[in-house]
Design a protein around this motif. Sequence first.
Motif, short mmCIF file in Angstrom:
data_model
loop_
_atom_site.label_atom_id
_atom_site.label_comp_id
_atom_site.label_asym_id
_atom_site.label_seq_id
_atom_site.Cartn_x
_atom_site.Cartn_y
_atom_site.Cartn_z
N ALA A 175 0.14 1.91 -2.97
CA ALA A 175 -1.09 2.68 -2.79
C ALA A 175 -2.31 1.77 -2.87
O ALA A 175 -3.22 1.84 -2.04
N ASP A 177 -2.33 -1.39 -2.33
CA ASP A 177 -2.25 -2.28 -1.18
C ASP A 177 -2.86 -1.63 0.05
O ASP A 177 -3.48 -2.28 0.88
N LEU A 178 -2.70 -0.30 0.15
CA LEU A 178 -3.20 0.42 1.33
C LEU A 178 -4.65 0.84 1.17
O LEU A 178 -5.17 1.61 1.95
N GLY A 179 -5.31 0.35 0.12
CA GLY A 179 -6.74 0.57 0.01
C GLY A 179 -7.17 1.58 -1.02
O GLY A 179 -8.35 1.91 -1.10
N ALA A 180 -6.23 2.09 -1.82
CA ALA A 180 -6.60 3.10 -2.80
C ALA A 180 -7.06 2.45 -4.09
O ALA A 180 -6.35 1.60 -4.63
N GLY B 101 -3.20 4.94 4.40
CA GLY B 101 -4.29 3.96 4.41
C GLY B 101 -5.47 4.41 5.26
O GLY B 101 -6.63 4.22 4.90
N ARG B 148 3.58 1.75 8.11
CA ARG B 148 2.55 2.12 7.15
C ARG B 148 1.61 0.95 6.88
O ARG B 148 0.42 1.14 6.67
N ALA B 149 2.18 -0.27 6.90
CA ALA B 149 1.34 -1.44 6.67
C ALA B 149 0.58 -1.83 7.93
O ALA B 149 -0.62 -2.09 7.90
N ASN B 152 -2.84 -0.17 9.53
CA ASN B 152 -4.16 -0.54 9.01
C ASN B 152 -4.74 -1.77 9.68
O ASN B 152 -5.81 -2.23 9.30
#
Lengths: 275, 350
Positions: A175, A177-180, B101, B148-149, B152
Amino acid sequence: MNRKSIIAYPYVIWMVLFIVVPILLVFYYGFTVDTGAGAKFSLENFRRFFEPVYLMVLLRSFALAALSTFICLLLGYPLAMILASKDFERKNIMLLLLIVPMWMNFLLRTYAWLTLLEKKGIINSLLSALNLPTINIIYTTKAVVLGMVYNFLPFMVLPIYTVLSKIDKSVIEAAQDLGANSLTTFKKVIFPLSLPGVISGITMVFMPAVTTFVISRLLGGGHYKLIGNLIEQQFLSVYDWNFGSAISIIMMIVILISMGILSKYEEVREGGGLL
Amino acid sequence: MDEKLLELVDVSKKFDITEALKDINLYIRRNEFVTLLGPSGCGKTTILRIIGGFEQPTTGKVLFEGQDITSLPPYKRKVNTVFQRYALFPHMDVFENIAFGLNIKKIPNDEIEKKVKKMLELVNLSGYEERTIDSLSGGQQQRVAIARALVNEPDVLLLDEPLAALDLKLRKGMQIELKNMQQSLGITFVYVTHDQEEALTMSDTVVVMNDGVIQQIGSPEDIYNEPRNVFVADFIGESNILDGIMIKDYLVEFGGQKFNCVDKGFGENRPVDVVIRPEDVKIVGEEDGMLTGRVKSVIFKGVHYEMLVESQDYTWMIHSTLMEPVGKMIGLNILPDDIHIMAKGRRSHE
């Protein structure tokens, strides 16, 4: 019939004697009235319960239990998070402190609060020794809620703690890592994943809180009546077993419905709970 | 291509008392496919976690486009990670996982939908939007994690042994797909693996690591053909490693024979390690060989036979498409080009 079922017999006998028979008796009493000439089928007991006096008791019980559960959740969730965090070194001591009170008798613990909160109890003696204003909450709603929260808090913390400590750490890292940021990670990942624990916790606090009669009698004084006290009264002082049974049945139904709603929600969210 | 996108400067990392990384200096260019290769516990994952922002280096700096990002939290880095065990969100479906993301970046919903759809096409999972995570196979979860990666559009994609949990066939397929994705999207990949074959197949640059120290950085061909030390030679492919003496430039002695070689600059009569690949040992008749030996065992490996041949003071491993019977005396020849000389005592540090 195989051997396995023979092993189950003692349990079946136990269940019939101490669960099925009592429930049948409760139903028998609940649906009959004593006419003097013998028992007679009647719904009178249930009709009586829907008088405002009794409905108020039910409402008050639910409101107090809900309030206590909510406070337990507010206090318990952060505590569970602290306990579950890997870096927390004194975790075992904290867990022990949380569990040790549960080893002591429930009545004793509640009596202890009585001595603490009394008008001239330990807390007030201390406060007046320090020239501070005394508190006066014994025999009020506050004292009852305090007693409930104190007694049932571990039941909220432990299931949440269990679920939180099982969450895969890499999911939290994903999470981030994905910007949270921390707050978003909590809202979108940690809290949703901990819901099974929250629901178990709510169930385990709400059920005993809504039916308690000891806490309300000791800390609420004689004049603070909850549904548990009402049932107790019917059986022990008024000797109206029929009405007492009817209230018990109504409570059973209400609890079954609320458990059903909760477990439905839990199924959607997957994961193990207590229901 | 020459621009340094990401750079680690004098990075070291200590966990309590164990030194996981020692003085790592490494740069990664834009659009490069870099593989960190080494046995487990060599520190390769730690490097990845430092780049991702999940670990702080004990000393040293991480530069991104020349800017120091050492203390930047993970959510502020233009880097995304494919985790080893995928780390998908179990409470969300495939679409929600991939859109995670984008949702955080507050991108409009219709655009999110478009991007997710495109990503699912890219990883061959169109129509899987509403599937739950636990209903997917390992390979499918792996693709969701990549999507998922990638959705972004990170500048760098970090992959931590992403294929380790897949079976051989699927792994081979995914290797090619990943390489294609990397080339068509023009994203820098930093890939961690302990599988030397995977590293050689996919990478532009391979970084071989052991004990927290970089052993060699180079193209797959360099690493394979010109291993810089015994560790690299041994880890990349299989090797015969013998004690030898460098008599003078271009002449080395081992196994009781003098061989011409292409290495120089070791000095005279210096003890060295001699590394020879199993496929570079040529089998000839007993009387024609510079060395002789007796075939000890033969194993059929599919493309070739793997033979152990016992010579005077060394047991050779030889790969050959022709089989020699066990017990037969044979001759062995090695071409100067195939003899790799390494100074002693460079086993792990250099």
